[in-house]
Design a protein around this motif. Structure first.
Motif, PDB file in Angstrom:
ATOM      1  N   ASP A  38       6.779 -32.840  47.227  1.00 49.35           N
ATOM      2  CA  ASP A  38       5.641 -33.698  46.957  1.00 49.35           C
ATOM      3  C   ASP A  38       5.785 -33.143  45.343  1.00 49.35           C
ATOM      4  OD1 ASP A  38       4.471 -33.892  49.548  1.00 49.35           O
ATOM      5  OD2 ASP A  38       3.586 -31.893  49.430  1.00 49.35           O
ATOM      6  N   GLY A  39       4.542 -33.519  44.632  1.00 48.73           N
ATOM      7  CA  GLY A  39       4.981 -34.051  43.072  1.00 48.73           C
ATOM      8  C   GLY A  39       3.628 -35.183  42.765  1.00 48.73           C
ATOM      9  N   LYS A  40       4.220 -34.916  41.659  1.00 42.60           N
ATOM     10  CA  LYS A  40       3.478 -36.296  40.743  1.00 42.60           C
ATOM     11  C   LYS A  40       4.897 -37.666  40.423  1.00 42.60           C
ATOM     12  CE  LYS A  40      -0.016 -37.876  37.395  1.00 42.60           C
ATOM     13  NZ  LYS A  40      -0.790 -37.312  36.607  1.00 42.60           N
ATOM     14  N   GLY A  41       4.543 -38.654  40.804  1.00 36.69           N
ATOM     15  CA  GLY A  41       5.176 -39.671  39.947  1.00 36.69           C
ATOM     16  C   GLY A  41       6.453 -39.574  40.686  1.00 36.69           C
ATOM     17  N   LYS A  42       7.146 -39.826  40.396  1.00 32.53           N
ATOM     18  CA  LYS A  42       8.767 -39.848  40.189  1.00 32.53           C
ATOM     19  C   LYS A  42       9.663 -38.341  40.475  1.00 32.53           C
ATOM     20  CE  LYS A  42      10.433 -39.276  34.815  1.00 32.53           C
ATOM     21  NZ  LYS A  42      11.726 -39.948  34.419  1.00 32.53           N
ATOM     22  N   PHE A  43       8.571 -37.115  40.179  1.00 32.80           N
ATOM     23  CA  PHE A  43       9.257 -36.092  40.899  1.00 32.80           C
ATOM     24  C   PHE A  43       8.688 -36.321  42.340  1.00 32.80           C
ATOM     25  CE2 PHE A  43       7.958 -35.922  36.191  1.00 32.80           C
ATOM     26  CZ  PHE A  43       9.950 -34.872  35.871  1.00 32.80           C
ATOM     27  N   ALA A  44       8.086 -36.891  42.339  1.00 34.51           N
ATOM     28  CA  ALA A  44       7.728 -36.317  44.778  1.00 34.51           C
ATOM     29  C   ALA A  44       8.710 -37.692  45.306  1.00 34.51           C
ATOM     30  CB  ALA A  44       6.477 -37.263  45.034  1.00 34.51           C
ATOM     31  N   VAL A  45       9.145 -37.563  46.441  1.00 34.06           N
ATOM     32  CA  VAL A  45      10.338 -37.625  47.381  1.00 34.06           C
ATOM     33  C   VAL A  45       9.531 -38.441  48.776  1.00 34.06           C
ATOM     34  CG1 VAL A  45      12.678 -36.914  48.482  1.00 34.06           C
ATOM     35  CG2 VAL A  45      12.450 -35.882  45.760  1.00 34.06           C
ATOM     36  N   PHE A  46      10.428 -39.354  49.003  1.00 32.66           N
ATOM     37  CA  PHE A  46       9.598 -40.161  49.737  1.00 32.66           C
ATOM     38  C   PHE A  46      11.380 -39.835  50.855  1.00 32.66           C
ATOM     39  CE2 PHE A  46       6.335 -41.021  47.266  1.00 32.66           C
ATOM     40  CZ  PHE A  46       5.283 -40.945  48.279  1.00 32.66           C
ATOM     41  N   HIS A  47      11.338 -39.932  52.409  1.00 28.87           N
ATOM     42  CA  HIS A  47      12.455 -39.768  52.708  1.00 28.87           C
ATOM     43  C   HIS A  47      12.319 -41.020  53.898  1.00 28.87           C
ATOM     44  CE1 HIS A  47      15.588 -38.548  55.808  1.00 28.87           C
ATOM     45  NE2 HIS A  47      15.175 -38.315  56.512  1.00 28.87           N
ATOM     46  N   ASP A  48      12.053 -41.413  55.298  1.00 24.98           N
ATOM     47  CA  ASP A  48      11.572 -42.252  55.612  1.00 24.98           C
ATOM     48  C   ASP A  48      10.475 -43.184  56.318  1.00 24.98           C
ATOM     49  OD1 ASP A  48      11.164 -40.701  57.534  1.00 24.98           O
ATOM     50  OD2 ASP A  48      12.404 -40.173  58.831  1.00 24.98           O
ATOM     51  N   SER A  49       9.745 -44.052  54.677  1.00 25.45           N
ATOM     52  CA  SER A  49       8.051 -44.183  54.920  1.00 25.45           C
ATOM     53  C   SER A  49       8.454 -45.089  56.063  1.00 25.45           C
ATOM     54  CB  SER A  49       7.756 -44.249  54.072  1.00 25.45           C
ATOM     55  OG  SER A  49       8.079 -42.756  52.970  1.00 25.45           O
ATOM     56  N   THR A  50       6.946 -45.362  56.788  1.00 27.24           N
ATOM     57  CA  THR A  50       7.595 -46.677  57.849  1.00 27.24           C
ATOM     58  C   THR A  50       6.000 -47.630  57.557  1.00 27.24           C
ATOM     59  OG1 THR A  50       6.942 -45.581  59.565  1.00 27.24           O
ATOM     60  CG2 THR A  50       9.611 -45.982  58.830  1.00 27.24           C
ATOM     61  N   THR A  51       5.040 -46.906  57.008  1.00 26.13           N
ATOM     62  CA  THR A  51       3.304 -47.822  57.343  1.00 26.13           C
ATOM     63  C   THR A  51       2.781 -47.039  56.201  1.00 26.13           C
ATOM     64  OG1 THR A  51       2.023 -48.035  58.236  1.00 26.13           O
ATOM     65  CG2 THR A  51       3.343 -45.420  59.060  1.00 26.13           C
ATOM     66  N   SER A  52       1.898 -47.519  55.346  1.00 28.26           N
ATOM     67  CA  SER A  52       1.142 -47.035  54.699  1.00 28.26           C
ATOM     68  C   SER A  52      -0.338 -47.724  54.291  1.00 28.26           C
ATOM     69  CB  SER A  52       1.622 -47.450  53.252  1.00 28.26           C
ATOM     70  OG  SER A  52       1.762 -48.461  52.927  1.00 28.26           O
ATOM     71  N   THR A  53      -1.751 -47.237  54.182  1.00 33.07           N
ATOM     72  CA  THR A  53      -2.382 -48.058  54.353  1.00 33.07           C
ATOM     73  C   THR A  53      -3.159 -47.194  52.927  1.00 33.07           C
ATOM     74  OG1 THR A  53      -4.609 -48.130  55.376  1.00 33.07           O
ATOM     75  CG2 THR A  53      -3.965 -46.141  55.810  1.00 33.07           C
ATOM     76  N   LEU A  54      -4.313 -47.842  52.783  1.00 32.89           N
ATOM     77  CA  LEU A  54      -4.852 -47.348  51.800  1.00 32.89           C
ATOM     78  C   LEU A  54      -6.152 -47.344  51.958  1.00 32.89           C
ATOM     79  CD1 LEU A  54      -4.789 -47.324  47.696  1.00 32.89           C
ATOM     80  CD2 LEU A  54      -5.906 -49.946  48.436  1.00 32.89           C
ATOM     81  N   ASP A  55      -7.122 -46.517  51.750  1.00 28.06           N
ATOM     82  CA  ASP A  55      -8.364 -45.404  51.588  1.00 28.06           C
ATOM     83  C   ASP A  55      -9.251 -46.568  50.323  1.00 28.06           C
ATOM     84  OD1 ASP A  55      -8.527 -43.976  49.636  1.00 28.06           O
ATOM     85  OD2 ASP A  55      -8.156 -42.201  51.368  1.00 28.06           O
TER      86      ASP A  55
END
Length: 219
Positions: A38-55
């Motif tokens: 977790d973190g802000k902007g480029k300091f956050a790391v994602f692994h294997d995202s496959t889906t997203s949605t916007l609230d």
């Protein structure tokens, strides 16, 4: 003229308009994948995202084989914790479909509703037994559409009551038609993703049939 808006009290004979080309910028995420952080902007790391949605609050929710992540409009990435009625922590791995209702409750492919209060409840009990959710999307009236890998159909789940078949014969194939006379094939890994436009037309991906299908609001 200020910021593209203004009032003229005399005749206007010459207006100069300068259009600025929009440039995409990074909201969140490091240059490489790895252990999630977790973190802000480029300091956050994602692994294997496959889906997203916007609230409706401008937050992105990102799911995958690891954790469910929340990304604010400012790029702050966190990993919220959701608990069930027994205060057990919800396992947020293996989420490949997300949808958000008008109250910002998240519906996941695991058959759970995740509320803004951090609670989780099941909606899978309102679906036929054995349903394997591939895609989720809400229309403007609050109906949830669900693509099912088991029977190759799309269910319509109203705000109250159980799901009914909206489209699909139950047999895998590529047949256009209305309602149950149409056939789909959701057996592939990238099949059954759903999106709905402002007129409540549904768009469905089918990698097995190498196409994108359109279903009108009346089926």
């Amino acid at each position: 003229m200020v910021n593209g808006a203004g009032v003229s009290r005399t005749n206007v004979t010459n207006v100069q308009i300068t259009c600025v080309t929009p440039i995409a910028t990074r909201l969140a995420g490091a240059d490489e994948t790895g252990d999630e952080k977790d973190g802000k902007g480029k300091f956050a790391v994602f692994h294997d995202s496959t889906t997203s949605t916007l609230d409706s609050s401008g937050n992105f929710w990102v799911g995958g084989y690891s954790n469910l992540r929340k990304v604010t409009a400012e790029g702050d990435v966190t990993t919220p914790v959701f608990r069930d009625e027994s205060l057990n922590e919800f396992n947020s791995s293996n989420i490949h479909a997300l949808a958000v209702d008008k109250l910002n409750n998240l519906y996941t492919s695991s058959g759970l509703i995740l509320s803004t209060l951090g609670n989780s409840t099941r909606f899978a009990s309102r679906l036929p037994y054995g349903t394997e959710i591939k895609g989720l999307a809400f229309d403007s009236m609050g109906n949830l559409y669900i693509s099912d890998k088991t029977l190759n159909v799309i269910y319509k789940l109203p705000p109250v009551g159980n799901a009914v078949v909206f489209a699909g014969s139950g047999k895998a194939g590529l047949v256009d038609g209305k309602g149950k006379s149409a056939s789909f094939d959701f057996s592939g890994s990238y099949d059954g993703h759903l999106a709905i436009d402002s007129k409540n037309n549904i768009f469905v991906t089918e990698s097995e049939n190498a196409d994108i299908r359109k279903i009108t609001a009346d089926g």
